[in-house]
Design an enzyme around this catalytic site. Structure first.
Site, PDB file in Angstrom:
ATOM      1  CB  CYS A 175      -0.922  -0.024   1.228  1.00 47.79           C
ATOM      2  SG  CYS A 175      -1.574   1.573   1.726  1.00 47.79           S
ATOM      3  CB  CYS A 227       0.826   1.383   4.212  1.00 46.33           C
ATOM      4  SG  CYS A 227      -0.913   0.882   4.211  1.00 46.33           S
ATOM      5  CB  CYS A 272       6.891  21.564  -2.885  1.00 50.68           C
ATOM      6  SG  CYS A 272       7.130  20.095  -3.890  1.00 50.68           S
ATOM      7  CB  CYS A 278       9.245  19.098  -1.389  1.00 55.81           C
ATOM      8  SG  CYS A 278       9.554  19.982  -2.932  1.00 55.81           S
TER       9      CYS A 278
END
Length: 365
Positions: A58, A61, A177, A180
């Site tokens: 996932c 996750c 961002c 980022c």
């Protein structure tokens, strides 16, 4: 004892040792690994529990993982609270029992109860800590983990990035961002993986705050990654993948390092191709020819520079000992180093022993 019975005994011993090793690793973990076997023993008793139900594949996750680890580290000493996780691919019955249908699902189990309350807040360590403190009656502060990423500014950029003795990877980012922010925990792991490499620097620059520097290097989007090798301080665009292994592979190829994603040295660390060829000659040489090959090894070592020169000294010492003490020297010394590596030693010392072990292995071929 019959052969089949001996085999069964050995297999049973191996299983028991493996289980013991797993249990030991779990005891040391900041986030407790919950399974079908231990869930009811750990949850719903004398402490509240925050449990993440996740799947290894996932994406959400994976993004949560560093935040959840930070949470687990912060609450590790809080006796009234447990931070745990369940792999739903492995332990489907537990996840089904508590109505988990998507990943990650985070639930709070109050002290003495197996009736969970679903967590609906932000998936950050800060938000999770606030929730756990509120539900568990604790007042735990998040642990501050020192960063291995070098923070660049207008003052130190030239000193760090333009140093011709260093290979430097720079992330130009903006605080607002989203991409980022997603990259940040991965980039930190990259920096951790190479923190012991004196010639490698993993750095970042707030391009929103230092616009002039960003413009100078053609940065127009975030994050932008540029590599500044020793030989090219104009910088090169990094166009590779942004998973941890992508970065590790790139750094190893560009910088001549041999680290894995956890920062451990690989079996290639310390190996010098030109010396390996001479070691093969030494191994197959007759007794009266070995000193001549040893002399050639010494000549080659004297030509090496940088880290290769350091490794060369290990080769030369090993070669001299093998000539003086016989072929068994390399095997016995390798076994001794392996025993040392299995003890509790510093990372720097482990690096030293791994390099010696790798080099000694070439004398046993």
């Amino acid at each position: 004892m019959e052969g089949s019975q001996i085999l069964k005994t050995l297999i049973l011993a191996s299983v028991l040792l493996s289980a013991s090793a797993v249990a030991f690793a779990d005891d040391d973990a900041d986030v407790l690994v919950l399974t079908e076997a231990n869930f009811d023993k750990e949850v719903g008793h004398d402490r509240g529990a925050l449990v993440e139900f996740y799947a290894p594949w996932c994406g959400h996750c994976k993004k949560l993982a560093p935040e959840y680890e930070k949470l687990g580290s912060s609450f590790k000493k809080a006796k009234s609270v447990l931070i745990g996780k369940v792999d739903c691919d492995e332990h489907k019955s537990v996840c089904s029992k508590y109505g988990v249908s998507g990943y990650p699902t985070i639930q709070w189990f109050p002290k003495g109860s197996l009736e969970p309350k679903k967590y609906e807040g932000a998936r950050t360590a800060e938000a999770l800590a606030e929730f756990v403190n509120s539900e568990g009656g604790t007042n735990v502060k998040l642990a501050t983990v020192p960063s291995s990423v070098v923070v660049l500014t207008a003052k130190n950029f030239g000193q760090v990035v333009l140093d011709e003795t260093k290979d430097v990877l720079v992330e130009f980012y903006a605080p607002w961002c989203g991409h980022c922010k997603s990259l940040a925990p991965i980039y930190e792991k990259v920096a951790n993986a190479f923190r012991l490499e004196e010639d490698v620097v993993i750095a970042n620059l707030d391009a929103d705050n230092y616009k002039d520097l960003a413009e100078k290097y053609g940065v127009s989007g975030y994050p932008t990654l540029k590599f500044f090798p020793k030989s090219n301080k104009a910088g090169e665009d990094y166009d590779g993948g942004r998973d941890l292994n992508d970065f590790v592979t790139f750094i190893n190829e560009k910088c001549g390092t041999s680290r894995d994603a956890k920062g451990q040295l690989t079996s290639q660390a310390g190996i010098v191709a030109s010396l390996d060829a001479l070691v093969k000659e030494l191994n197959s040489a007759a007794s009266d020819e070995k000193k001549a090959v040893l002399s050639r090894i010494e000549d080659e070592v004297n030509k090496l520079k940088g880290s290769s020169a350091r490794y060369g000294k290990v080769y030369l010492k090993a070669a001299k000992n093998c000539v003086d003490k016989g072929a068994e020297y390399a095997k016995k010394e390798t076994e001794r180093l392996q025993r040392m590596l299995e003890k509790s030693i510093s990372t720097a010392k482990a690096d030293e022993f791994i390099i010696k072990r790798n080099i000694l292995s070439t004398f046993q071929a």
